[in-house]
Design an enzyme around this catalytic site. Structure first.
Site, short mmCIF file in Angstrom:
data_model
loop_
_atom_site.label_atom_id
_atom_site.label_comp_id
_atom_site.label_asym_id
_atom_site.label_seq_id
_atom_site.Cartn_x
_atom_site.Cartn_y
_atom_site.Cartn_z
N HIS A 104 3.91 -1.48 6.34
CA HIS A 104 4.45 -0.14 6.59
C HIS A 104 5.93 -0.17 6.97
O HIS A 104 6.74 0.59 6.43
CB HIS A 104 3.62 0.54 7.69
CG HIS A 104 4.04 1.93 7.98
ND1 HIS A 104 4.91 2.26 8.99
CD2 HIS A 104 3.73 3.10 7.36
CE1 HIS A 104 5.10 3.56 9.00
NE2 HIS A 104 4.41 4.10 8.02
N ASP A 106 0.81 -1.23 0.00
CA ASP A 106 0.00 0.00 0.00
C ASP A 106 0.84 1.28 0.00
O ASP A 106 0.53 2.25 -0.68
CB ASP A 106 -0.87 0.07 1.26
CG ASP A 106 -2.02 -0.92 1.24
OD1 ASP A 106 -2.31 -1.48 0.16
OD2 ASP A 106 -2.62 -1.13 2.31
N HIS A 164 -0.10 -6.38 11.51
CA HIS A 164 -0.27 -4.96 11.79
C HIS A 164 0.83 -4.46 12.73
O HIS A 164 0.93 -4.90 13.86
CB HIS A 164 -1.64 -4.61 12.38
CG HIS A 164 -2.02 -3.18 12.03
ND1 HIS A 164 -1.52 -2.09 12.67
CD2 HIS A 164 -2.82 -2.69 11.05
CE1 HIS A 164 -1.99 -1.00 12.12
NE2 HIS A 164 -2.78 -1.32 11.13
N GLY A 165 1.63 -3.54 12.18
CA GLY A 165 2.65 -2.87 12.98
C GLY A 165 3.93 -3.66 13.20
O GLY A 165 4.82 -3.19 13.92
N ARG A 193 -6.90 6.22 -0.82
CA ARG A 193 -5.76 7.04 -0.43
C ARG A 193 -4.42 6.42 -0.83
O ARG A 193 -3.42 7.11 -0.91
CB ARG A 193 -5.77 7.34 1.07
CG ARG A 193 -5.45 6.15 1.93
CD ARG A 193 -5.35 6.51 3.39
NE ARG A 193 -6.63 6.86 3.97
CZ ARG A 193 -6.89 6.79 5.27
NH1 ARG A 193 -5.94 6.44 6.11
NH2 ARG A 193 -8.07 7.09 5.76
N HIS A 194 -4.39 5.12 -1.03
CA HIS A 194 -3.13 4.54 -1.55
C HIS A 194 -3.42 3.70 -2.80
O HIS A 194 -3.30 4.20 -3.91
CB HIS A 194 -2.31 3.80 -0.48
CG HIS A 194 -3.06 3.10 0.61
ND1 HIS A 194 -3.95 2.10 0.38
CD2 HIS A 194 -3.02 3.28 1.96
CE1 HIS A 194 -4.41 1.68 1.55
NE2 HIS A 194 -3.89 2.37 2.53
N HIS A 253 -4.76 -2.96 0.29
CA HIS A 253 -6.02 -2.52 0.91
C HIS A 253 -6.63 -1.45 0.02
O HIS A 253 -6.09 -0.34 -0.08
CB HIS A 253 -5.71 -1.97 2.32
CG HIS A 253 -6.92 -1.54 3.08
ND1 HIS A 253 -6.85 -1.10 4.39
CD2 HIS A 253 -8.24 -1.48 2.76
CE1 HIS A 253 -8.06 -0.79 4.84
NE2 HIS A 253 -8.92 -1.00 3.85
N ARG A 291 2.73 12.74 -5.09
CA ARG A 291 3.08 13.58 -6.23
C ARG A 291 2.16 13.41 -7.43
O ARG A 291 2.31 14.09 -8.42
CB ARG A 291 4.51 13.23 -6.69
CG ARG A 291 5.61 13.91 -5.92
CD ARG A 291 5.64 15.38 -6.28
NE ARG A 291 6.52 16.12 -5.39
CZ ARG A 291 7.80 16.40 -5.66
NH1 ARG A 291 8.34 16.00 -6.78
NH2 ARG A 291 8.52 17.10 -4.82
N THR A 336 -4.58 4.56 9.94
CA THR A 336 -4.44 3.15 9.55
C THR A 336 -5.55 2.38 10.24
O THR A 336 -6.29 2.95 11.05
CB THR A 336 -3.05 2.60 9.95
OG1 THR A 336 -2.94 1.24 9.48
CG2 THR A 336 -2.84 2.62 11.45
N THR A 337 -5.69 1.08 9.93
CA THR A 337 -6.76 0.29 10.53
C THR A 337 -6.58 0.26 12.04
O THR A 337 -5.54 -0.18 12.54
CB THR A 337 -6.72 -1.15 9.96
OG1 THR A 337 -6.58 -1.06 8.55
CG2 THR A 337 -7.98 -1.90 10.32
#
Ligand code: PXP
Length: 252
Positions: free
Chosen positions: A217, A12, A194-195, A52-53, A46, A21, A103-104
């Site tokens: 991420h 993502d 996640h994370g 957004r991504h 996602h 950009r 984020t989620t």
């Protein structure tokens, strides 16, 4: 030899940088191909309501151009199901989604959404998609996940990763370990994510009921410093080592 712990790489945030950009660079599909050659077992993206991504075009290209199984994370909305049924990716992970969140945040409240989720999931399964639910490590949510027809659950590791106090992290890890054991006893495939980062992946990778970790991420951020190939290879090695040690094997 035990079954290998799978790594799903979420691309993502390659799209997040591109979208800062406009234009086409960096290309998330190129990142997905590179992830495949670096040892990923699947690609995760996602498609958010606000795009957004990842974009709809990215999803089409990922489906057409990558060889690894794609796991599409999405909210349980009519729009997303229509898109999912059009593409029929091998995997779908239903997540909660709020417009304002970065984020989620937390798992899906499957108990509260039971009446909506059971009929929502059915056509996705009929289309050949493996449906997983992103949930907090909570037995009642796991019972509800089974009841609505999920094949897999992805245990939310965000609270464990964010914990700064050692005892909070330790108690969160215990919750995840117990939830993994319980989910597997129900016959659910167990995933986690996640994370996760180099620093906290090992104890999660060591949980033997967990068959897949989904990580994004941190890997994309780390790629700035060491390159995506190197970041993924190192994550893979840390996961494999932790799992091998947990199984008492000599080497991964
Ligand atoms: N799993 C799920 C269900 C997610 O929503 C996310 C974030 O998109 C991840 C895993 C990956 O989390 P992170 O990007 O923090 O590694």
């Amino acid at each position: 030899m035990s079954e290998k712990l799978r790594l799903g790489v979420n691309i993502d945030h390659v799209a997040t940088i591109r979208n800062a950009r406009g234009g086409g660079l960096p290309d998330p599909v190129r990142a997905a191909k590179l992830a495949a050659s670096a040892g990923a077992d699947g690609i995760v993206c996602h498609l958010r309501e606000d795009r957004r991504h990842i974009s709809d075009d990215d999803l089409s290209r990922l489906m057409a151009e990558i060889d690894l199984p794609l796991n599409l994370e999405m909210a349980a909305t009519d729009e997303m199901r229509e898109i999912a049924l059009r593409h029929a990716p091998p995997g779908i992970c239903l997540v909660p989604e709020k417009r304002q969140e970065l984020t989620t945040e937390g798992g899906l409240d499957v108990i509260a959404a039971k009446a909506h989720l059971a009929p929502y999931i059915e056509p996705l399964k009929s289309a050949g998609c493996l449906v997983s639910l992103f949930v907090d490590p909570d037995a009642a949510q796991l019972d509800a996940s089974l009841a609505v027809g999920a094949t897999a659950v992805e245990l939310h590791t965000g609270t464990y990763c964010d914990a700064t106090a050692g005892e909070v992290q330790a108690s969160e890890l215990t919750r995840i370990q117990n939830a993994a054991r319980y989910a597997a006893s129900l016959g659910l495939e167990v995933r986690a994510g996640h994370g996760l980062s180099f620093d906290d992946v090992a104890p999660i990778a060591a949980i033997q009921q967990v068959v897949e970790l989904n990580i994004g991420h941190f890997l994309i951020g780390e790629a700035i410093f060491s390159g995506l190939d190197s970041a993924i290879r190192r994550m893979r090695a840390l996961m494999d080592r932790a799992r091998a040690e947990a199984l008492g094997e000599k080497s991964a």
